[in-house]
Scaffold this motif. Structure first.
Motif: not given
Length: 202
Positions: A43-53, A158-166, A180-183
């Motif tokens: 739930n936090l991840i979904v909320t964070n995404l909505i807040a950012c987007l 096409l797949l891109t992966e992100v893992r680092e906070t920055q 990613l830090a905001d997610v």
């Protein structure tokens, strides 16, 4: 002996039931499948995404929906509830109720042990039949990791992966960027998975 006939749902009976039900279910090929509740991290991840987007999408005339927006994949007959849906351009609906969306631009799923294989496999297979769909995000909740699929002109993904906070996720089809830090803000990542500083954000 006469075999017992299993009740077979139609899209009409499914929607009539779903619109008054206390819980959500998917529908496919005459069967319905109950959906489990979500964890705090989910739930936090979904909320964070909505807040950012949301602020970015507002300027572009796009809409963002949380997980209560039902979508239909007309080519396969699946009715389901993505964790997050973005539509750019006029939203098209299945009927006058305006609660069955037909043309998502971006879909996001937050992975869990119970749904990960489905979200990566058969569900994504259904989603790829949506001609409107241009980008698909799979977001882990127990480790900092996002998989970003983008439809190419030749219909490959096409797949891109992100893992680092920055790292930053760029959703080109809707003109948005998300760090990613905001997610993962306030999402507790197990130390074994995320390393030192297990809590992302504050």
């Amino acid at each position: 002996m006469t075999a017992l006939l299993k009740f077979r749902w139609t899209p009409e009976t499914y929607l009539a039931h779903e619109r008054t039900a206390a819980t959500k279910s998917e529908y496919l090929a005459g069967e319905i499948f109950a959906m489990a509740g979500a964890s705090e991290a989910h739930n936090l991840i979904v909320t964070n995404l909505i807040a950012c987007l949301r602020p970015q999408l507002r300027a572009r005339g796009c809409k963002i929906y949380p997980s209560d927006m039902r979508i239909k994949i007309s080519a396969t007959g699946l009715y389901t509830y993505p964790d997050l849906t973005i539509v750019c351009g006029p939203a098209r609906f299945d009927d006058k109720q305006h609660d069955v969306l037909l043309n998502p631009t971006v879909l996001c799923e937050v992975l869990s042990p119970a749904t990960e294989a489905y979200d990566r496999g058969k569900k994504f297979e259904h989603y790829r039949r949506l001609r409107s769909l241009t980008e698909y995000l799979l977001i882990a909740q127990d480790v900092s990791h996002v998989e970003h699929y983008v439809r190419q002109p030749d219909d490959r993904w096409l797949l891109t992966e992100v893992r680092e906070t920055q790292d930053v996720i760029t959703l080109s089809s809707v003109g948005c960027r998300v760090a990613l830090a905001d997610v993962y803000e306030q999402v507790e990542i197990p130390a074994a998975a995320g390393g030192p500083g297990a809590t992302q954000g504050e």
